[in-house]
Design a protein around this motif. Structure first.
Motif, PDB file in Angstrom:
ATOM      1  N   GLY A   7      -9.335  -5.874  -7.008  1.00 12.97           N
ATOM      2  CA  GLY A   7      -8.336  -6.872  -7.350  1.00 12.97           C
ATOM      3  C   GLY A   7      -6.989  -6.331  -7.752  1.00 12.97           C
ATOM      4  O   GLY A   7      -6.050  -7.103  -7.987  1.00 12.97           O
ATOM      5  N   ALA A   8      -6.849  -4.980  -7.801  1.00 14.68           N
ATOM      6  CA  ALA A   8      -5.607  -4.413  -8.312  1.00 14.68           C
ATOM      7  C   ALA A   8      -4.416  -4.693  -7.402  1.00 14.68           C
ATOM      8  O   ALA A   8      -3.293  -4.865  -7.877  1.00 14.68           O
ATOM      9  CB  ALA A   8      -5.776  -2.908  -8.512  1.00 14.68           C
ATOM     10  N   LEU A   9      -4.640  -4.744  -6.084  1.00 13.42           N
ATOM     11  CA  LEU A   9      -3.537  -4.925  -5.139  1.00 13.42           C
ATOM     12  C   LEU A   9      -3.622  -6.268  -4.419  1.00 13.42           C
ATOM     13  O   LEU A   9      -2.997  -6.443  -3.373  1.00 13.42           O
ATOM     14  CB  LEU A   9      -3.543  -3.791  -4.110  1.00 13.42           C
ATOM     15  N   ARG A  10      -4.387  -7.181  -4.947  1.00 12.99           N
ATOM     16  CA  ARG A  10      -4.672  -8.426  -4.238  1.00 12.99           C
ATOM     17  C   ARG A  10      -3.410  -9.212  -3.915  1.00 12.99           C
ATOM     18  O   ARG A  10      -3.292  -9.824  -2.855  1.00 12.99           O
ATOM     19  CB  ARG A  10      -5.639  -9.268  -5.053  1.00 12.99           C
ATOM     20  N   GLN A  11      -2.432  -9.208  -4.805  1.00 10.90           N
ATOM     21  CA  GLN A  11      -1.235 -10.037  -4.627  1.00 10.90           C
ATOM     22  C   GLN A  11      -0.120  -9.343  -3.844  1.00 10.90           C
ATOM     23  O   GLN A  11       0.876  -9.977  -3.502  1.00 10.90           O
ATOM     24  CB  GLN A  11      -0.683 -10.437  -6.007  1.00 10.90           C
ATOM     25  N   LEU A  12      -0.284  -8.073  -3.541  1.00 10.81           N
ATOM     26  CA  LEU A  12       0.801  -7.309  -2.921  1.00 10.81           C
ATOM     27  C   LEU A  12       0.737  -7.403  -1.390  1.00 10.81           C
ATOM     28  O   LEU A  12       0.643  -6.404  -0.687  1.00 10.81           O
ATOM     29  CB  LEU A  12       0.734  -5.850  -3.380  1.00 10.81           C
ATOM     30  N   VAL A  13       0.841  -8.607  -0.887  1.00 10.05           N
ATOM     31  CA  VAL A  13       0.689  -8.832   0.561  1.00 10.05           C
ATOM     32  C   VAL A  13       1.901  -8.357   1.346  1.00 10.05           C
ATOM     33  O   VAL A  13       1.830  -8.197   2.564  1.00 10.05           O
ATOM     34  CB  VAL A  13       0.430 -10.327   0.836  1.00 10.05           C
ATOM     35  N   ASN A  14       3.044  -8.139   0.690  1.00 12.84           N
ATOM     36  CA  ASN A  14       4.257  -7.700   1.384  1.00 12.84           C
ATOM     37  C   ASN A  14       4.461  -6.187   1.320  1.00 12.84           C
ATOM     38  O   ASN A  14       5.453  -5.674   1.843  1.00 12.84           O
ATOM     39  CB  ASN A  14       5.492  -8.391   0.783  1.00 12.84           C
ATOM     40  N   LEU A  15       3.525  -5.475   0.705  1.00  9.42           N
ATOM     41  CA  LEU A  15       3.680  -4.034   0.520  1.00  9.42           C
ATOM     42  C   LEU A  15       3.609  -3.303   1.861  1.00  9.42           C
ATOM     43  O   LEU A  15       2.671  -3.494   2.639  1.00  9.42           O
ATOM     44  CB  LEU A  15       2.592  -3.520  -0.425  1.00  9.42           C
ATOM     45  N   THR A  16       4.597  -2.444   2.128  1.00  8.79           N
ATOM     46  CA  THR A  16       4.615  -1.639   3.356  1.00  8.79           C
ATOM     47  C   THR A  16       4.494  -0.146   3.068  1.00  8.79           C
ATOM     48  O   THR A  16       4.122   0.619   3.962  1.00  8.79           O
ATOM     49  CB  THR A  16       5.921  -1.881   4.142  1.00  8.79           C
ATOM     50  N   HIS A  17       4.800   0.283   1.845  1.00  4.22           N
ATOM     51  CA  HIS A  17       4.777   1.709   1.504  1.00  4.22           C
ATOM     52  C   HIS A  17       4.131   1.872   0.130  1.00  4.22           C
ATOM     53  O   HIS A  17       4.624   1.334  -0.863  1.00  4.22           O
ATOM     54  CB  HIS A  17       6.206   2.266   1.495  1.00  4.22           C
ATOM     55  N   LEU A  18       3.017   2.650   0.087  1.00  5.86           N
ATOM     56  CA  LEU A  18       2.302   2.901  -1.164  1.00  5.86           C
ATOM     57  C   LEU A  18       2.066   4.397  -1.300  1.00  5.86           C
ATOM     58  O   LEU A  18       1.415   5.017  -0.459  1.00  5.86           O
ATOM     59  CB  LEU A  18       0.966   2.150  -1.190  1.00  5.86           C
ATOM     60  N   ASP A  19       2.598   4.976  -2.368  1.00  2.74           N
ATOM     61  CA  ASP A  19       2.486   6.420  -2.603  1.00  2.74           C
ATOM     62  C   ASP A  19       1.682   6.656  -3.877  1.00  2.74           C
ATOM     63  O   ASP A  19       2.126   6.303  -4.984  1.00  2.74           O
ATOM     64  CB  ASP A  19       3.872   7.048  -2.726  1.00  2.74           C
ATOM     65  N   LEU A  20       0.495   7.265  -3.733  1.00  3.02           N
ATOM     66  CA  LEU A  20      -0.389   7.585  -4.855  1.00  3.02           C
ATOM     67  C   LEU A  20      -0.663   9.082  -4.919  1.00  3.02           C
ATOM     68  O   LEU A  20      -1.711   9.518  -5.399  1.00  3.02           O
ATOM     69  CB  LEU A  20      -1.704   6.822  -4.717  1.00  3.02           C
ATOM     70  N   GLU A  21       0.271   9.865  -4.490  1.00  4.42           N
ATOM     71  CA  GLU A  21       0.099  11.319  -4.433  1.00  4.42           C
ATOM     72  C   GLU A  21      -0.067  11.922  -5.828  1.00  4.42           C
ATOM     73  O   GLU A  21       0.538  11.476  -6.806  1.00  4.42           O
ATOM     74  CB  GLU A  21       1.309  11.942  -3.736  1.00  4.42           C
ATOM     75  N   ASP A  22      -0.928  12.951  -5.874  1.00  2.00           N
ATOM     76  CA  ASP A  22      -1.132  13.751  -7.091  1.00  2.00           C
ATOM     77  C   ASP A  22      -1.531  12.910  -8.299  1.00  2.00           C
ATOM     78  O   ASP A  22      -0.934  12.990  -9.380  1.00  2.00           O
ATOM     79  CB  ASP A  22       0.135  14.556  -7.413  1.00  2.00           C
ATOM     80  N   ASN A  23      -2.546  12.093  -8.114  1.00  2.56           N
ATOM     81  CA  ASN A  23      -3.208  11.433  -9.224  1.00  2.56           C
ATOM     82  C   ASN A  23      -4.593  12.065  -9.378  1.00  2.56           C
ATOM     83  O   ASN A  23      -4.816  13.207  -8.948  1.00  2.56           O
ATOM     84  CB  ASN A  23      -3.289   9.926  -8.982  1.00  2.56           C
ATOM     85  N   HIS A  24      -5.524  11.347  -9.960  1.00  6.27           N
ATOM     86  CA  HIS A  24      -6.893  11.853 -10.114  1.00  6.27           C
ATOM     87  C   HIS A  24      -7.884  10.875  -9.479  1.00  6.27           C
ATOM     88  O   HIS A  24      -9.017  10.744  -9.952  1.00  6.27           O
ATOM     89  CB  HIS A  24      -7.226  12.053 -11.599  1.00  6.27           C
ATOM     90  N   ILE A  25      -7.470  10.233  -8.428  1.00  6.98           N
ATOM     91  CA  ILE A  25      -8.292   9.183  -7.810  1.00  6.98           C
ATOM     92  C   ILE A  25      -9.522   9.796  -7.155  1.00  6.98           C
ATOM     93  O   ILE A  25      -9.414  10.656  -6.284  1.00  6.98           O
ATOM     94  CB  ILE A  25      -7.471   8.408  -6.768  1.00  6.98           C
TER      95      ILE A  25
END
Length: 445
Positions: free
Chosen positions: A95-113
């Motif tokens: 549910g974290a990104l459920r509302q972000l329907v217009n998102l075209t670019h997502l950068d999650l580099e260098d986390n601990h996922i």
């Protein structure tokens, strides 16, 4: 003109606001709600949940280089670009990104996922660029949106490429999966990606054995930008060697044989048995065995030897036709794996049952309960009627010569014994005559 928050930079007040490297622990309160691009990077933000929802015009947001422990909630649906690199995010829920329907670019580099729940990214129907570099993922995220064009999964712990996760990405153009733990690539992994133009597979734990043949051939034939300097880590004798510098047989020695136990020298005899047991109608596509014998065995195709109505014999030869070899592999095989044409000429094309009869000492063909005299005569007919039975005169000559030598040896032994017997008889006769002669002389006196 909207006011600019203290310490921030506002090149376009009310539209572009940069509040970076200010040691902020919370969002500035005086950021205009009309802002379309906001950066609060390089601060000490730990939680921004629901604080940005009022910014209904926000399209670009940078929260990079902060202390966020989870994906922020309550972001405005208007966002098109979200930068979250170098935070402390460990997982992403559905549910974290459920509302972000217009998102075209997502950068999650260098986390601990280390985990992304299946379907967490599926609702991002417009997402084109996804960067997950430098995390702790062990596999491809499930249910990635088909809209993706750029996917960066480098510097993770991915050991396998999951085909169900990769195949829906029909719009993917750039794939980076270097610096992972890949040992091989499953068959047809990249065949369902028609728009793919750049792939980076370097710095993985490639095992250069038979399972890597798909990747090996794909790299040789790929007409796209791809890093080809892949280095083997296993087996030991191929470690540290570039994959594309190896030959096909060095990677998988059994690729030219039907199974590991069948040596290549048995290929001709196996083919000969099939030719011998084939019916005349099944051999209708060739008439001259001499011409067949002059053809290298690796060049034989099933259509050139047998008709298409013989699936069993077609299956035999299909093990040895290298239709998928590239030009480089073919050149290597011509240098090292060529087969002498004379191999086919020395094969005895006889059924197994009759070949057993040929092994007896008499050298004749005794009639069995299932073979009549007429059938035997037809098998030994002229060369025109049965060219496949007379294709090995050399072997017949060798067997006949061995029989003649055996007979001559026996005859020599018998003659020697006979001569010895005659000499012995003559000796006995002479002794008897010598004893009788003195007796006759004494009686006469």
């Amino acid at each position: 003109m909207s006011p600019c928050p203290p310490g921030c930079c506002c090149p376009r007040p009310g539209f572009l606001v940069l509040c970076e490297s200010l040691n902020l622990r919370s969002l500035p309160r005086s950021v205009p709600l009309s802002t379309s691009a906001l950066s609060v990077a390089r601060n000490q933000l730990c939680n921004v949940d629901h604080l940005l929802r009022p910014f209904s015009s926000l399209q670009e947001l940078s929260l990079s280089h902060n202390l966020l422990a989870r994906f922020p909630r309550g972001l405005p649906p208007s966002l098109e670009s979200l930068l979250l690199q170098e935070n402390r995010i460990t997982y992403i829920t559905t549910g974290a990104l459920r509302q972000l329907v217009n998102l075209t670019h997502l950068d999650l580099e260098d986390n601990h996922i280390r985990a992304i729940q299946p379907g967490a990214l599926q609702g991002l129907i417009r997402l084109q660029v996804l960067t997950l570099k430098g995390n702790n993922l062990t596999g491809l995220p499930r249910n990635l949106p088909p809209s993706l064009t750029h996917l960066d999964l480098s510097a993770n712990c991915i050991s396998t490429l999951d085909l169900p996760s990769l195949s829906p990405l029909v719009n993917l153009q750039v794939l980076k999966i270097n610096s992972n733990c890949l040992r091989s690539v499953p068959d047809r992994a990249f065949d369902g990606l028609p728009r793919l133009r750049s792939v980076d597979l370097t710095d993985n734990l490639w095992v250069c054995e038979c399972d890597i043949l798909y990747l090996y051939r794909w790299l040789l034939s790929a007409r796209l930008k791809v890093a080809t300097d892949l280095v083997c880590t296993e087996p030991v004798h191929l470690a540290h060697r570039p994959l594309l510098n190896l030959s096909l047989t060095a990677i998988c020695p059994r690729v030219l044989t039907p199974n590991e136990r069948t040596p290549r020298s048995d290929l001709n005899s196996a083919l000969g048995r099939k030719l011998a047991t084939a019916k005349p109608t099944e051999r209708s596509s060739f008439d001259n065995m001499e011409d067949l014998g002059n053809m290298p065995i690796l060049k034989l195709s099933t259509d050139a030897v047998f008709s298409k109505d013989v699936p069993e014999t077609r299956a035999l030869l299909e093990h040895f036709t290298l239709q998928t070899l590239t030009y480089e592999e073919c050149l290597f095989l011509n240098r090292t794996q060529s087969v002498s044409p004379s191999h086919l000429k020395t094969v005895t094309y006889l059924p197994d049952e009759e070949q057993k009869h040929r092994d007896n000492s008499s050298g004749r063909y005794p009639q069995s309960s299932t073979t009549s005299a007429g059938e035997t005569q037809s098998l030994l007919s002229t060369d025109r009627d049965a060219p496949w039975l007379t294709a090995a005169p050399r072997q017949f000559t060798q067997q006949n010569s061995a029989a003649v030598i055996s007979l001559l040896t026996v005859l020599c032994v018998l003659v020697t014994l006979l001569v010895l017997a005659v000499l012995l008889v003559l000796r006995l006769v002479l002794r008897r005559q010598m004893r009788v002669a003195p007796l006759d002389a004494g009686s006469a006196g």
